[in-house]
Design a protein around this motif. Structure first.
Motif, mmCIF file in Angstrom:
data_model
loop_
_atom_site.group_PDB
_atom_site.id
_atom_site.type_symbol
_atom_site.label_atom_id
_atom_site.label_comp_id
_atom_site.label_asym_id
_atom_site.label_seq_id
_atom_site.Cartn_x
_atom_site.Cartn_y
_atom_site.Cartn_z
ATOM 1 N N HIS A 101 0.822 -1.204 0.000
ATOM 2 C CA HIS A 101 0.000 0.000 0.000
ATOM 3 C C HIS A 101 0.861 1.261 0.000
ATOM 4 O O HIS A 101 0.558 2.222 -0.713
ATOM 5 N N ILE A 130 -1.862 3.527 -2.186
ATOM 6 C CA ILE A 130 -3.292 3.201 -2.224
ATOM 7 C C ILE A 130 -3.871 3.481 -0.840
ATOM 8 O O ILE A 130 -3.343 2.982 0.150
ATOM 9 N N PRO A 131 -4.879 4.264 -0.715
ATOM 10 C CA PRO A 131 -5.754 4.807 -1.753
ATOM 11 C C PRO A 131 -5.177 6.093 -2.348
ATOM 12 O O PRO A 131 -4.456 6.831 -1.683
ATOM 13 N N SER A 152 -14.458 4.409 -2.677
ATOM 14 C CA SER A 152 -13.810 3.203 -3.174
ATOM 15 C C SER A 152 -14.601 1.982 -2.717
ATOM 16 O O SER A 152 -15.077 1.927 -1.581
ATOM 17 N N GLN A 177 -13.053 -0.878 -2.657
ATOM 18 C CA GLN A 177 -12.042 -1.776 -2.114
ATOM 19 C C GLN A 177 -12.309 -2.158 -0.656
ATOM 20 O O GLN A 177 -12.227 -3.341 -0.325
ATOM 21 N N ARG A 185 -3.768 1.275 4.121
ATOM 22 C CA ARG A 185 -4.587 2.406 3.665
ATOM 23 C C ARG A 185 -4.486 3.567 4.665
ATOM 24 O O ARG A 185 -4.334 4.721 4.273
#
Length: 167
Positions: free
Chosen positions: A78, A83-84, A101, A103, A152
């Motif tokens: 990540h 990400i994000p 998102s 995700q 994240r």
């Protein structure tokens, strides 16, 4: 057999499933969030994943090591991939602006179904549940999944640090 499994599933599991759907749907929308709310989800999933490993396999050093390796690998990916994407931090409001998102919903449901499957295997006392490969695979998977939320959050915290350096 499937009907029997579902029938023997505790009612709270279905409630948890609905809560995860709602939480994941909310994260699919653009929103603002505080530092505290950014921290809660990864903390909850880290604790639950570690509890999942310990409750399923005890304090097996291999299982715990693979869980920690999974968390570390997921966080590193990540951070490397940032990400994000699109996270902005407002120092004035002390809040994050987050793009929506899907995700998080996908990961939460993957964790839910992985945990559900592991518990069904254990409850049915299937022979695979007692193998080292099963312990290793589940521990690593739980670590990878919980590391997603920590990764994240770390990307978001980094965005906050960078925005405060610029001001």
């Amino acid at each position: 057999m499937l009907f029997e499994i579902i029938r023997n599933t505790p009612r709270w599991v279905f409630l948890l499933f609905i809560v995860l759907l709602i939480t994941g749907y909310r994260q699919s929308r653009e929103r603002t969030a505080s530092r505290r709310s950014i921290t809660i989800l990864p903390a909850v999933f880290l604790v639950l994943a570690l509890y999942g490993v310990v409750s399923a396999f005890g304090t097996d050093p291999v299982g715990l090591t693979l869980w920690a390796f999974g968390v570390t690998l997921s966080v590193a990916l990540h951070l490397k991939l940032a990400i994000p994407r699109g996270v902005r931090f407002s120092p004035e409001r002390q809040a994050f602006h987050l793009p929506g998102s899907w995700q998080p919903l996908i990961i939460m449901l993957a964790i839910f179904f992985a945990k559900y499957t592991v518990e069904v295997i254990r409850a049915r006392q299937l022979p695979i549940a007692d193998t080292a490969v099963f312990t290793a695979a589940v521990s690593l998977l739980y670590g990878l999944f919980s590391g997603v939320f920590l990764g994240r959050a770390m990307v978001m915290w980094r965005a906050a640090q960078l925005s405060q350096v610029r001001t």
